[in-house]
Design a protein around this motif. Structure first.
Motif, PDB file in Angstrom:
ATOM      1  N   GLU A   1      88.815  73.057  34.926  1.00 48.38           N
ATOM      2  CA  GLU A   1      89.592  73.734  33.809  1.00 48.38           C
ATOM      3  C   GLU A   1      90.139  74.989  34.282  1.00 48.38           C
ATOM      4  O   GLU A   1      89.350  76.009  34.844  1.00 48.38           O
ATOM      5  CB  GLU A   1      88.839  73.939  32.590  1.00 48.38           C
ATOM      6  CG  GLU A   1      89.544  74.526  31.449  1.00 48.38           C
ATOM      7  CD  GLU A   1      88.655  74.725  30.175  1.00 48.38           C
ATOM      8  OE1 GLU A   1      88.965  75.498  29.479  1.00 48.38           O
ATOM      9  OE2 GLU A   1      87.575  73.872  30.133  1.00 48.38           O
ATOM     10  N   LEU A   2      91.445  75.338  34.159  1.00 42.36           N
ATOM     11  CA  LEU A   2      92.208  76.690  34.672  1.00 42.36           C
ATOM     12  C   LEU A   2      92.237  77.508  33.255  1.00 42.36           C
ATOM     13  O   LEU A   2      92.017  78.813  33.619  1.00 42.36           O
ATOM     14  CB  LEU A   2      93.397  76.625  35.140  1.00 42.36           C
ATOM     15  CG  LEU A   2      93.644  75.353  36.429  1.00 42.36           C
ATOM     16  CD1 LEU A   2      94.977  75.171  36.723  1.00 42.36           C
ATOM     17  CD2 LEU A   2      92.741  76.252  37.691  1.00 42.36           C
TER      18      LEU A   2
ATOM     19  N   ASP B   1      94.799  73.777  30.581  1.00 44.75           N
ATOM     20  CA  ASP B   1      95.232  73.393  31.638  1.00 44.75           C
ATOM     21  C   ASP B   1      94.404  73.000  32.715  1.00 44.75           C
ATOM     22  O   ASP B   1      93.362  73.852  32.862  1.00 44.75           O
ATOM     23  CB  ASP B   1      96.190  74.604  32.243  1.00 44.75           C
ATOM     24  CG  ASP B   1      97.234  75.129  31.377  1.00 44.75           C
ATOM     25  OD1 ASP B   1      98.038  74.385  30.743  1.00 44.75           O
ATOM     26  OD2 ASP B   1      97.455  76.295  31.274  1.00 44.75           O
ATOM     27  N   VAL B   2      94.654  71.716  33.196  1.00 44.44           N
ATOM     28  CA  VAL B   2      93.549  71.172  34.115  1.00 44.44           C
ATOM     29  C   VAL B   2      94.092  70.920  35.501  1.00 44.44           C
ATOM     30  O   VAL B   2      95.015  70.336  35.606  1.00 44.44           O
ATOM     31  CB  VAL B   2      92.857  69.941  33.452  1.00 44.44           C
ATOM     32  CG1 VAL B   2      91.931  69.237  34.305  1.00 44.44           C
ATOM     33  CG2 VAL B   2      92.117  70.257  32.042  1.00 44.44           C
TER      34      VAL B   2
ATOM     35  N   ARG C   1      98.427  69.256  31.823  1.00 38.00           N
ATOM     36  CA  ARG C   1      97.919  70.148  30.197  1.00 38.00           C
ATOM     37  C   ARG C   1      97.473  69.099  29.485  1.00 38.00           C
ATOM     38  O   ARG C   1      97.990  67.981  28.930  1.00 38.00           O
ATOM     39  CB  ARG C   1      99.170  70.684  29.682  1.00 38.00           C
ATOM     40  CG  ARG C   1      98.957  71.399  28.387  1.00 38.00           C
ATOM     41  CD  ARG C   1     100.028  72.429  28.054  1.00 38.00           C
ATOM     42  NE  ARG C   1      99.744  73.580  28.823  1.00 38.00           N
ATOM     43  CZ  ARG C   1     100.501  74.730  28.652  1.00 38.00           C
ATOM     44  NH1 ARG C   1     101.268  74.694  27.550  1.00 38.00           N
ATOM     45  NH2 ARG C   1     100.028  75.683  29.212  1.00 38.00           N
ATOM     46  N   LYS C   2      96.394  69.313  28.834  1.00 38.26           N
ATOM     47  CA  LYS C   2      95.648  68.228  28.083  1.00 38.26           C
ATOM     48  C   LYS C   2      95.327  69.053  26.679  1.00 38.26           C
ATOM     49  O   LYS C   2      95.253  70.087  26.550  1.00 38.26           O
ATOM     50  CB  LYS C   2      94.496  67.866  28.300  1.00 38.26           C
ATOM     51  CG  LYS C   2      94.481  67.181  29.562  1.00 38.26           C
ATOM     52  CD  LYS C   2      93.113  66.466  30.043  1.00 38.26           C
ATOM     53  CE  LYS C   2      92.918  65.588  31.200  1.00 38.26           C
ATOM     54  NZ  LYS C   2      91.804  65.161  31.737  1.00 38.26           N
TER      55      LYS C   2
END
Length: 68
Positions: free
Chosen positions: A13-14, A34-35, A52-53
């Motif tokens: 995970e960012l 943002d992954v 992007r989730k």
């Protein structure tokens, strides 16, 4: 002759931020994550992707956007 495939995928995970709208299941708030996903083959990084989730904060369901 045999073929052995050794590979794995990791996600990191960012960041997170608020997203507009609400969850259609429980009407909770939605966050955008943002992954970064990384595919490795024999411990060597092969592919990097940033996605992007969207996730509901109340029921923890992953939401999918459909656009026409």
């Amino acid at each position: 002759m045999s073929l052995v495939f050794v590979g794995n995928s990791e996600e990191k995970e960012l960041g997170r931020q608020k997203a507009p709208g609400m969850c259609p299941y429980c009407e909770g708030k939605v966050t955008a994550m943002d992954v970064e996903s990384q595919f490795r083959c024999c411990f060597l990084p092969v592919c990097y992707k940033i996605k992007r989730k969207y996730v509901c904060t109340s029921c923890s369901k992953q939401l999918v956007l459909y656009s026409e």
